[in-house]
Design an enzyme around this catalytic site. Structure first.
Site, PDB file in Angstrom:
ATOM      1  N   ASP A  74       0.530  -1.004   0.244  1.00  0.00           N
ATOM      2  CA  ASP A  74      -0.404   0.109   0.055  1.00  0.00           C
ATOM      3  C   ASP A  74       1.176   1.612  -0.336  1.00  0.00           C
ATOM      4  O   ASP A  74       0.619   2.257   0.473  1.00  0.00           O
ATOM      5  CB  ASP A  74      -0.883   0.314   0.906  1.00  0.00           C
ATOM      6  CG  ASP A  74      -2.079  -1.289   1.541  1.00  0.00           C
ATOM      7  OD1 ASP A  74      -2.395  -0.971   0.273  1.00  0.00           O
ATOM      8  OD2 ASP A  74      -2.082  -1.845   2.193  1.00  0.00           O
ATOM      9  N   HIS A 102      -4.394  -2.170  -6.109  1.00  0.00           N
ATOM     10  CA  HIS A 102      -3.833  -0.925  -6.554  1.00  0.00           C
ATOM     11  C   HIS A 102      -4.178   0.262  -6.466  1.00  0.00           C
ATOM     12  O   HIS A 102      -5.246   0.058  -6.963  1.00  0.00           O
ATOM     13  CB  HIS A 102      -2.426  -0.934  -7.878  1.00  0.00           C
ATOM     14  CG  HIS A 102      -1.246  -1.773  -7.491  1.00  0.00           C
ATOM     15  ND1 HIS A 102      -0.786  -1.862  -6.271  1.00  0.00           N
ATOM     16  CD2 HIS A 102      -0.725  -2.847  -8.414  1.00  0.00           C
ATOM     17  CE1 HIS A 102       0.202  -2.427  -7.082  1.00  0.00           C
ATOM     18  NE2 HIS A 102      -0.269  -2.997  -7.772  1.00  0.00           N
TER      19      HIS A 102
END
Ligand code: GDP
Length: 416
Positions: A13, A41
């Site tokens: 992340d 994503h």
């Protein structure tokens, strides 16, 4: 840079999707080489805001060919849902711009179910799985108990193979977990439905990549998650079940002979972590809530609030080493603008001794962060202090920071 990998330096992340979306302009082919639909994503561009789980982030760029390599956990059902949802928003996806390796193994419906059953069995000792079936999938792949996507091209043989797998898997489902067995009808219906949908995208991506490389095409390898979640080099067992590091890109993509010219490691200006396991620099209470809110730190796949903390330079330096990063992208620097003083974890203290080295996984839970504070900044003024923050991290981590991201949009980037 003919070949480049974009990888996460920390727990995932970090903003890799946004960096791939940006850098794709300079590449012809974007390849996902590991992992499955268990992370996401987030990409913000002219089409809107997207959470990509399996599709490479190059799908938004016309003319770019996207590849799902043999190293991915090919979840045909979720991949199809993702393809459809992007098409609805006007993104063109066809066998011309998406190619799936016929050597990728199929994640089958029981993998998700087994993931949930095992987490339930573990009760308060859970690993924090996203329950997307990734661990059972990779276990089966390495036991040679799943099917290659290319087998979809031979339905008769496939049916026989599925029958053998079903017999074995039902022993585990019913015997170990007391769950309902699968029927051959259920299994073949799922495979025919979702397998049929992705079949047109299958090809020998190894052959495609070899000829692309021979023709001088530029290849961008895209990882999921970060170095600390790598199966071999991460915080085992709080890792994912595949190799997220750049070294695996050639193997998982279909071009094992590839050499990487560059490895861009993505680092967030502070730390976040999803799921269980030691997280040395973790903040709690009000301080944590403010950072979480400022950064919008909620899981792209699960919506779970992420654990947050200051940037961890011990973990980051380790991540840079195992990734072999040649340059870094520091993301979300703008998020820290609300702080007057910014804490930074510069060392760990382990059993009373200060260390710069990232400890062995099982000793990590005893490590305590050693913090320093740097001056905050006012974003409207020229952020001299922000520059100092970037330079400080660069010096302590020992890798040049080439990109500084100051917003989710494609152009909110400073090149150094
Ligand atoms: P990934 O899995 O590594 O791609 O990470 P995420 O999907 O969690 O992406 C990070 C999140 O931060 C996404 O919502 C991005 O749109 C956002 N983002 C990326 N870079 C920046 C930045 O520089 N500033 C801000 N404010 N948001 C960013």
């Amino acid at each position: 840079m003919k070949t480049c990998a974009i990888v996460g330096i920390n727990w995932g992340d970090e903003g890799k999707g946004r960096m791939v979306d940006l850098l794709t302009e300079d590449y012809d082919v974007v390849i996902r080489y590991q992992g499955g639909g268990n992370a996401g994503h987030t990409v913000v561009n002219d089409y809107g805001k997207f959470a990509l789980h399996l599709l490479p982030s190059g799908v938004f760029h016309p003319g770019v060919v996207n590849i799902l390599g043999n190293g991915v956990a090919l979840d045909a059902e979720n991949l199809w849902i993702e393809i459809e949802s992007l098409r609805e928003k006007g993104v063109a996806i066809s066998p011309e711009n998406l190619k799936i390796s016929d050597r990728a193994s199929l994640l089958l419906p029981w993998h998700r179910e087994l993931d949930a059953l095992e987490e339930a069995r573990l009760a308060d000792k859970q690993y924090g799985s996203t329950k997307q079936g990734i661990a059972p999938f990779y276990s089966d792949k390495y036991q040679k108990k799943t099917v290659l996507a290319g087998e979809l091209n031979d339905p008769e043989e496939l049916r026989e193979h599925l029958r053998e797998l079903l017999e074995w898997k039902n022993l585990i489902l019913t015997g170990v977990y007391g769950a309902k067995p699968y029927t051959m009808e259920e299994l073949t219906a799922w495979v025919e439905n979702y397998g049929g949908k992705i079949r047109p995208f299958l090809c020998d991506t190894g052959a495609y990549l070899r000829s692309a490389a021979d023709a001088g095409k530029r290849l961008l390898f895209e990882a999921q998650l970060g170095a600390l979640r790598d199966l071999d080099y991460g915080i085992y067992p709080y890792t994912t079940s595949s190799n997220a590091i750049a070294a695996y890109a050639p193997v998982g993509s279909g071009l094992p002979s590839a050499r990487l010219d560059a490895v861009v490691g993505v680092v967030k200006a502070y730390s976040t972590c999803v799921g269980e396991g030691p997280f040395v620099c973790e903040l709690f209470g009000e301080e944590a809530s403010r950072l979480r809110e400022a950064g919008g730190e909620y899981g792209a796949k699960t919506g779970r609030p992420r654990r947050v903390g200051p940037i961890d330079l011990v973990a980051t330096r380790y991540g840079v080493q195992v990734q072999g990063a040649t340059a870094l992208a520091l993301t979300k620097l703008d998020v820290l603008s609300y702080l007057q003083e910014i804490p930074v974890c510069v060392q760990y203290e382990l059993d009373g001794v200060r260390t710069d080295s990232f400890p062995f996984p099982t000793t990590l839970k005893r490590a305590k962060p050693v913090l320093e504070t740097l001056e905050g900044w006012n974003w409207e003024d020229l952020p001299e202090a922000a520059r100092r923050y970037v330079e400080y991290i660069e010096a302590r981590v020992g890798c040049p920071i080439r990109y500084v991201s100051v917003g989710p949009e494609r152009d909110a980037i400073i090149l150094r």
